[in-house]
Design a protein around this motif. Structure first.
Motif, PDB file in Angstrom:
ATOM      1  N   PHE A  43      -1.284  48.198  34.991  1.00  0.00           N
ATOM      2  CA  PHE A  43      -1.800  46.859  34.715  1.00  0.00           C
ATOM      3  C   PHE A  43      -1.884  46.100  36.038  1.00  0.00           C
ATOM      4  O   PHE A  43      -0.919  45.499  36.498  1.00  0.00           O
ATOM      5  CB  PHE A  43      -0.866  46.151  33.722  1.00  0.00           C
ATOM      6  CG  PHE A  43      -1.382  44.838  33.207  1.00  0.00           C
ATOM      7  CD1 PHE A  43      -2.654  44.727  32.673  1.00  0.00           C
ATOM      8  CD2 PHE A  43      -0.584  43.692  33.248  1.00  0.00           C
ATOM      9  CE1 PHE A  43      -3.125  43.522  32.183  1.00  0.00           C
ATOM     10  CE2 PHE A  43      -1.041  42.482  32.766  1.00  0.00           C
ATOM     11  CZ  PHE A  43      -2.322  42.389  32.231  1.00  0.00           C
ATOM     12  N   TYR A  44      -3.060  46.183  36.666  1.00  0.00           N
ATOM     13  CA  TYR A  44      -3.276  45.534  37.957  1.00  0.00           C
ATOM     14  C   TYR A  44      -3.846  44.132  37.718  1.00  0.00           C
ATOM     15  O   TYR A  44      -5.051  43.979  37.457  1.00  0.00           O
ATOM     16  CB  TYR A  44      -4.267  46.332  38.813  1.00  0.00           C
ATOM     17  CG  TYR A  44      -3.851  47.738  39.160  1.00  0.00           C
ATOM     18  CD1 TYR A  44      -2.707  47.982  39.925  1.00  0.00           C
ATOM     19  CD2 TYR A  44      -4.608  48.819  38.747  1.00  0.00           C
ATOM     20  CE1 TYR A  44      -2.344  49.276  40.261  1.00  0.00           C
ATOM     21  CE2 TYR A  44      -4.254  50.123  39.082  1.00  0.00           C
ATOM     22  CZ  TYR A  44      -3.121  50.342  39.839  1.00  0.00           C
ATOM     23  OH  TYR A  44      -2.769  51.626  40.167  1.00  0.00           O
ATOM     24  N   VAL A  71       4.041  47.400  28.177  1.00  0.00           N
ATOM     25  CA  VAL A  71       2.745  47.936  27.771  1.00  0.00           C
ATOM     26  C   VAL A  71       1.847  46.769  27.384  1.00  0.00           C
ATOM     27  O   VAL A  71       2.213  45.943  26.537  1.00  0.00           O
ATOM     28  CB  VAL A  71       2.887  48.910  26.576  1.00  0.00           C
ATOM     29  CG1 VAL A  71       1.517  49.401  26.134  1.00  0.00           C
ATOM     30  CG2 VAL A  71       3.781  50.088  26.965  1.00  0.00           C
ATOM     31  N   TRP A  72       0.699  46.699  28.036  1.00  0.00           N
ATOM     32  CA  TRP A  72      -0.259  45.624  27.798  1.00  0.00           C
ATOM     33  C   TRP A  72      -1.563  46.187  27.235  1.00  0.00           C
ATOM     34  O   TRP A  72      -2.003  47.271  27.635  1.00  0.00           O
ATOM     35  CB  TRP A  72      -0.553  44.878  29.096  1.00  0.00           C
ATOM     36  CG  TRP A  72       0.603  44.038  29.580  1.00  0.00           C
ATOM     37  CD1 TRP A  72       1.784  44.486  30.091  1.00  0.00           C
ATOM     38  CD2 TRP A  72       0.673  42.618  29.581  1.00  0.00           C
ATOM     39  NE1 TRP A  72       2.603  43.438  30.421  1.00  0.00           N
ATOM     40  CE2 TRP A  72       1.952  42.273  30.119  1.00  0.00           C
ATOM     41  CE3 TRP A  72      -0.185  41.603  29.186  1.00  0.00           C
ATOM     42  CZ2 TRP A  72       2.356  40.951  30.269  1.00  0.00           C
ATOM     43  CZ3 TRP A  72       0.221  40.280  29.341  1.00  0.00           C
ATOM     44  CH2 TRP A  72       1.474  39.962  29.871  1.00  0.00           C
ATOM     45  N   TYR A  82      -2.205  49.726  29.241  1.00  0.00           N
ATOM     46  CA  TYR A  82      -1.807  49.451  30.613  1.00  0.00           C
ATOM     47  C   TYR A  82      -0.284  49.391  30.734  1.00  0.00           C
ATOM     48  O   TYR A  82       0.394  48.771  29.907  1.00  0.00           O
ATOM     49  CB  TYR A  82      -2.416  48.136  31.092  1.00  0.00           C
ATOM     50  CG  TYR A  82      -3.921  48.102  31.018  1.00  0.00           C
ATOM     51  CD1 TYR A  82      -4.705  48.521  32.090  1.00  0.00           C
ATOM     52  CD2 TYR A  82      -4.564  47.678  29.855  1.00  0.00           C
ATOM     53  CE1 TYR A  82      -6.090  48.500  32.019  1.00  0.00           C
ATOM     54  CE2 TYR A  82      -5.947  47.650  29.774  1.00  0.00           C
ATOM     55  CZ  TYR A  82      -6.708  48.065  30.856  1.00  0.00           C
ATOM     56  OH  TYR A  82      -8.075  48.053  30.775  1.00  0.00           O
ATOM     57  N   ILE A  83       0.220  50.041  31.768  1.00  0.00           N
ATOM     58  CA  ILE A  83       1.655  50.088  32.044  1.00  0.00           C
ATOM     59  C   ILE A  83       1.976  49.113  33.178  1.00  0.00           C
ATOM     60  O   ILE A  83       1.295  49.106  34.214  1.00  0.00           O
ATOM     61  CB  ILE A  83       2.098  51.505  32.445  1.00  0.00           C
ATOM     62  CG1 ILE A  83       1.731  52.522  31.351  1.00  0.00           C
ATOM     63  CG2 ILE A  83       3.589  51.530  32.753  1.00  0.00           C
ATOM     64  CD1 ILE A  83       2.433  52.308  30.027  1.00  0.00           C
ATOM     65  N   TYR A  84       3.025  48.319  32.981  1.00  0.00           N
ATOM     66  CA  TYR A  84       3.355  47.327  34.010  1.00  0.00           C
ATOM     67  C   TYR A  84       4.832  47.354  34.366  1.00  0.00           C
ATOM     68  O   TYR A  84       5.706  47.481  33.507  1.00  0.00           O
ATOM     69  CB  TYR A  84       2.980  45.923  33.549  1.00  0.00           C
ATOM     70  CG  TYR A  84       3.125  44.882  34.640  1.00  0.00           C
ATOM     71  CD1 TYR A  84       2.269  44.890  35.735  1.00  0.00           C
ATOM     72  CD2 TYR A  84       4.117  43.908  34.577  1.00  0.00           C
ATOM     73  CE1 TYR A  84       2.388  43.946  36.748  1.00  0.00           C
ATOM     74  CE2 TYR A  84       4.244  42.955  35.584  1.00  0.00           C
ATOM     75  CZ  TYR A  84       3.375  42.988  36.671  1.00  0.00           C
ATOM     76  OH  TYR A  84       3.503  42.062  37.678  1.00  0.00           O
ATOM     77  N   SER A 115       5.842  58.856  33.704  1.00  0.00           N
ATOM     78  CA  SER A 115       7.022  58.842  32.852  1.00  0.00           C
ATOM     79  C   SER A 115       6.912  57.762  31.773  1.00  0.00           C
ATOM     80  O   SER A 115       7.239  57.998  30.599  1.00  0.00           O
ATOM     81  CB  SER A 115       8.276  58.620  33.703  1.00  0.00           C
ATOM     82  OG  SER A 115       9.439  58.665  32.910  1.00  0.00           O
ATOM     83  N   ALA A 116       6.444  56.577  32.140  1.00  0.00           N
ATOM     84  CA  ALA A 116       6.300  55.492  31.173  1.00  0.00           C
ATOM     85  C   ALA A 116       5.262  55.824  30.105  1.00  0.00           C
ATOM     86  O   ALA A 116       5.445  55.505  28.922  1.00  0.00           O
ATOM     87  CB  ALA A 116       5.916  54.203  31.897  1.00  0.00           C
ATOM     88  N   CYS A 117       4.185  56.488  30.496  1.00  0.00           N
ATOM     89  CA  CYS A 117       3.147  56.884  29.529  1.00  0.00           C
ATOM     90  C   CYS A 117       3.712  57.857  28.500  1.00  0.00           C
ATOM     91  O   CYS A 117       3.461  57.724  27.294  1.00  0.00           O
ATOM     92  CB  CYS A 117       1.968  57.517  30.258  1.00  0.00           C
ATOM     93  SG  CYS A 117       1.016  56.379  31.277  1.00  0.00           S
TER      94      CYS A 117
END
Length: 476
Positions: A43-44, A71-72, A82-84, A115-117
């Protein structure tokens, strides 16, 4: 079928990068094919559009280092997740400041992403049947799925798409465990690269299949002496490597989509419009377009070598080039000296220039594409969608799928090809062949234009159908 896609770039960017565009098109095509695809990327906040439309839907901690992640998602963009993490993705740049050294912890940032995904897929009880990673930034998801997350994903096949093999990130060997790689594969046949870890090689090591964006690019990788000994590694893994041609969006690039005129009439109209916009008169000349962007390779050098010879032919040259390019002033000077022969089209490096590029391709007759570096050579597909015949090498990306013009192939030809696109004399000779057909074999030329425009229709759906065929061959 549920597919988890991990990419360092994807989604609704303000200014889409080439990787973002490709991943987005693949995601859309997967969805249109009925595949339940979850495309995850960072998440940019500095790059995404309409930030107010996004909301945080989940908070958790990934398994590799126990770091928190958010998670967005956006209702406007349901296919992208999106991972933040503020420390890793709250930075102004994706990989590091432009024209400077990349962030030193990129390996940790994108190991965290992977890993987060995987963690989020577990938390949402997504029954993943295949995992697809893009570029070195998505490479580690394969390793983590078969190690740290082995219990849940050990039997799930990992597919790795290498968009451009020149991009990689190298890590000190003492960082191996920190990014979830098993040390027993740190060797020449594994992910070792001159005493460091290559994330690109790690992705290839753990992949069931490695997908390149065109058959020609795949073949070039196996037949080119790449720096650092990577050629031997690729040859060792040749059975994994598959060239799948990337498509283009014909909704964007088909110049005749709305009016649906007979192609000859549409090309004539586009030619007149281009003359008017450039305030020139092409007369009866063949219009040659040369696209000199960052992926043009040695095309400018080849053109400059034979430019004096081309100006003696019945050819009008249009050069698309950025004012920031070192060659800009050279072509500007030539255009001022010979305004009836050459015109310069300014390219903006920050955008795709869809409208002006489509207009110039539609109004041109031939695309001069010598030594392209773009793996999918989408500029050739865009030219075809505008009824413009490419002049390029047999082994340049998609060109290996095209039909070269010869008197005996006039009925199916859609291009003019050379054996060595780096050889200026070959490109000049083939341009003269194209000019001869244009002037003297009008029926053949018209047929070739029809073949280019409607006979070679390569949408992203065709790319995805081949992706799914590969998955199907593995029983998925």
């Amino acid at each position: 079928m549920d597919i988890l896609v991990v990419s360092p770039e994807a989604g609704n960017w303000q200014i889409p990068s080439p990787l973002t565009t490709a991943v987005n098109r693949l995601t859309d095509a997967f969805a249109q094919a009925g595949v339940n695809v979850v495309t995850c990327s960072p998440f940019y906040k500095n790059h995404l559009q309409n930030l107010e439309s996004y909301k945080c839907v989940f908070r958790g901690a990934e398994r590799l280092h126990g770091k928190p992640y958010e998670v967005w998602v956006s209702e406007e963009d349901p296919l992208h997740t999106y991972i933040y993490n503020e420390d890793y993705f709250g930075r102004p740049y994706v990989y590091g400041p432009p024209k400077s050294v990349p962030y030193g912890d990129n390996h940790l940032r994108f190991a965290f992403l992977a890993s987060a995904c995987l963690s989020y897929a577990i938390e949402t009880k997504t029954k993943v049947q295949a995992i697809l990673g893009h570029e070195w930034g998505g490479a580690l998801v394969g390793a983590l799925a078969h190690n740290i997350y082995k219990e849940e994903f050990g039997d799930v096949p990992f597919f790795f798409t290498v968009h451009n093999i020149t991009y990689d990130f190298h890590v000190r060997s003492d960082e191996i465990e920190r990014i979830g790689l098993p040390r027993d594969r740190y060797n020449m046949d594994g992910y070792e690269f001159w005493g460091k870890v290559s994330l690109l090689k790690a992705g290839i090591c753990f992949a069931e299949k490695v997908l390149f964006p065109s058959p020609g690019y795949r073949d070039a990788m196996l037949n080119t002496n790449l720096p650092g000994g990577l050629s031997g590694f690729l040859s060792h893994n040749a059975d994994k490597l598959i060239g799948v041609q990337f498509g283009v969006s014909y909704k964007v690039w088909d110049f005749n989509r709305e009016e649906q005129l007979p192609i000859k009439e549409a090309k004539h109209r586009a030619r007149l419009q281009l003359q008017e916009s450039f305030h020139v008169n092409f007369g009866s000349k063949l219009v040659l377009y040369v696209h000199l962007d960052d992926e043009a390779g040695n095309t400018s050098e080849t053109l400059a070598t034979i430019l004096a010879d081309i100006t003696k032919q019945e050819v009008f040259i249009i050069v698309g080039i950025s004012p920031e390019d070192p060659e800009w002033h050279f072509y500007q000077d030539v255009s001022k000296q010979y305004p009836d022969i050459l015109h310069v089209l300014p390219l903006d490096k920050e955008t795709e220039n869809v409208k002006p590029l489509k207009e110039v391709l539609a109004g041109s007759d031939v695309l001069f594409a010598a030594n392209l570096r773009e793996p999918s050579t989408s500029i050739i597909l865009k030219a075809l969608a505008c009824g413009t015949l490419p002049l390029t090498g047999f082994n340049v990306g998609v060109a290996s799928m095209l039909s070269d013009y010869a008197p005996e192939t006039a009925g199916c030809a859609n291009a003019f090809l050379v054996e060595d696109e780096n050889a200026p004399h070959q490109m000049l000779r083939r341009l003269k062949d194209a000019l001869h057909v244009y002037k003297n074999e009008v029926a053949d030329w018209d047929k070739a234009v029809v073949n280019a425009y409607s006979g070679f229709h390569y949408e992203w759906a065709r790319t995805i159908s081949k992706y799914l065929l590969i998955l199907g061959e593995l029983g998925l």
